[in-house]
Design an enzyme around this catalytic site. Sequence first.
Site, mmCIF file in Angstrom:
data_model
loop_
_atom_site.group_PDB
_atom_site.id
_atom_site.type_symbol
_atom_site.label_atom_id
_atom_site.label_comp_id
_atom_site.label_asym_id
_atom_site.label_seq_id
_atom_site.Cartn_x
_atom_site.Cartn_y
_atom_site.Cartn_z
ATOM 1 N N ASP A 110 0.517 -1.124 -0.272
ATOM 2 C CA ASP A 110 -0.048 0.067 0.178
ATOM 3 C C ASP A 110 1.059 1.041 0.012
ATOM 4 O OD1 ASP A 110 -1.928 0.720 -0.061
ATOM 5 O OD2 ASP A 110 -2.474 1.776 2.074
ATOM 6 N N HIS A 117 -3.437 14.190 0.565
ATOM 7 C CA HIS A 117 -3.942 13.046 1.685
ATOM 8 C C HIS A 117 -2.537 13.185 2.900
ATOM 9 C CE1 HIS A 117 -5.215 9.557 3.655
ATOM 10 N NE2 HIS A 117 -4.096 9.022 4.149
ATOM 11 N N GLU A 181 -10.602 4.375 3.297
ATOM 12 C CA GLU A 181 -9.376 4.943 2.086
ATOM 13 C C GLU A 181 -9.559 4.132 1.150
ATOM 14 O OE1 GLU A 181 -5.579 4.243 3.895
ATOM 15 O OE2 GLU A 181 -5.461 5.773 5.167
ATOM 16 N N GLU A 183 -8.726 4.241 -2.458
ATOM 17 C CA GLU A 183 -7.869 4.067 -2.789
ATOM 18 C C GLU A 183 -8.368 3.686 -4.179
ATOM 19 O OE1 GLU A 183 -4.680 2.430 -1.126
ATOM 20 O OE2 GLU A 183 -5.238 3.626 0.963
ATOM 21 N N ASP A 213 -8.952 0.272 2.213
ATOM 22 C CA ASP A 213 -8.204 -0.069 3.019
ATOM 23 C C ASP A 213 -9.039 0.201 4.201
ATOM 24 O OD1 ASP A 213 -6.098 -0.335 4.155
ATOM 25 O OD2 ASP A 213 -4.696 1.075 3.893
ATOM 26 N N ARG A 217 -8.405 4.341 13.408
ATOM 27 C CA ARG A 217 -7.248 5.246 13.242
ATOM 28 C C ARG A 217 -6.669 5.622 14.992
ATOM 29 N NH1 ARG A 217 -6.358 6.184 8.134
ATOM 30 N NH2 ARG A 217 -8.009 6.459 7.119
ATOM 31 N N GLN A 220 -4.143 2.871 14.953
ATOM 32 C CA GLN A 220 -3.072 3.340 14.525
ATOM 33 C C GLN A 220 -2.050 4.483 15.109
ATOM 34 O OE1 GLN A 220 -4.559 5.009 10.362
ATOM 35 N NE2 GLN A 220 -2.693 5.556 9.745
ATOM 36 N N LYS A 233 -4.521 -1.320 10.396
ATOM 37 C CA LYS A 233 -4.810 -1.524 9.078
ATOM 38 C C LYS A 233 -4.867 -3.949 8.724
ATOM 39 C CE LYS A 233 -3.431 2.931 8.018
ATOM 40 N NZ LYS A 233 -4.188 3.452 6.194
ATOM 41 N N THR A 237 -8.709 -5.676 3.738
ATOM 42 C CA THR A 237 -8.734 -4.180 2.986
ATOM 43 C C THR A 237 -9.594 -5.293 2.003
ATOM 44 O OG1 THR A 237 -6.548 -3.960 3.437
ATOM 45 C CG2 THR A 237 -6.938 -3.637 0.920
ATOM 46 N N GLU A 336 -9.564 12.450 7.181
ATOM 47 C CA GLU A 336 -9.983 13.748 6.709
ATOM 48 C C GLU A 336 -11.594 14.975 6.185
ATOM 49 O OE1 GLU A 336 -7.420 13.611 3.107
ATOM 50 O OE2 GLU A 336 -7.528 11.440 3.817
#
Length: 390
Positions: A110, A117, A181, A183, A213, A217, A220, A233, A237, A336
């Site tokens: 990844d 971002h 996420e 992607e 993904d 948070r 993380q 993570k 996925t 975000e």
Amino acid sequence: MSWIDDPQFRADAPFGPQTLPYGVIPAGIAVRVGDQALPLRPLADHFGPRLGELVAADSLDPLLAAGRPVWSELRARVVELATAVSAPRGASLVGLDDAVLPFRVADYVDFYSSRHHAENVGRIFRPDGDPLLPNWTHIPIGYHGRAGTVVVSGTDVVRPSGQRKTPEGPVFGPSQRLDIEAEVGFVCGGPVRSRLTPSQAADHVFGVALVNDWSARDIQAWEYVPLGPFLGKSFATSVAAWITPLEAFAVARVAPPHGDVLPYLVEEKPWGLDLALEVEWNGVRVSRPPFREMFFSFAQQLAHLSSNGATVRPGDLIASGTVSGPSRDERGSFLELSWGGTEPIALDGVERTFLEDGDTVRITATAPGEDGSLVGLAEVVGTVRPVDER
Ligand code: CA
């Protein structure tokens, strides 16, 4: 006029004859035609012995290993059969449901190639430092993920548990900040190689599939210094069930907006892609991330990944990193969109920040195709389930 009777199998629809993504359903390998699937195994006789064996397989693995010349030959033949005036002998259409993960994921890598971002995350996680670390514009930053927990679109995602930091010290329990996420994934194949140039790298990409993904948070934020993402993570996925061949994106190529890079990353003809993503949260569109804003292309990412001698092999899945654009409604994660949970998003009149159990997230994308057509990327969708329901 094609024999395929599906109003969605038209050039102005995302899954018309210009797209023809590959997937695997209970009937075997199929191509998506509009909102239906055309199984290829019953058509094997139309492909000749070599291609016939590949399309009669149980997964895309032998096809991924076969390499670019075979992929191009197969695509040309699939287009012929799907756009013929009368149905080829043995052809029949079936539903898209029950598609499975179409290939065995070899390695999952990844990247982190959206400048918007990376800057947003830098501002949220390190408010007192520079948003972008000094290596970021030089190196396609990435990490090795967990291939064994890549799941096909439609698979429920069980809320991960883990350590998170509280004012009283670390605690263990279900994540309270589960995120997405948005992607774009690149499925690799061809002969095992290392030290690829960007233009060679493109010959090792079979096709493109959307990726979510999922990211915890709170886990993380506590674990990622000093070695990067780990359990925040690796629990799941999601990848789309249908892989759109790279050939379909010939007119979607754009130059990534980067400056000078070292010679091994210079592209003769850049592989940025003009993909328009959409993120839906419980049926409400919350973001439209623009992939054309990505700083490094997948060809540069693969060139970098293999530059030290590491090999690229069939089944490798390379994800772009979260796709975020410059405006708020172009951000590809809820971290975000809600600015670290401090600016809730109105979802059908309710203020929301991170994912709750029962939430469903769906990501789709389109790209410009030949002659004004539209090339689709199949949805990647997942619903969050509580940890004790498993
Ligand atoms: Ca990611």
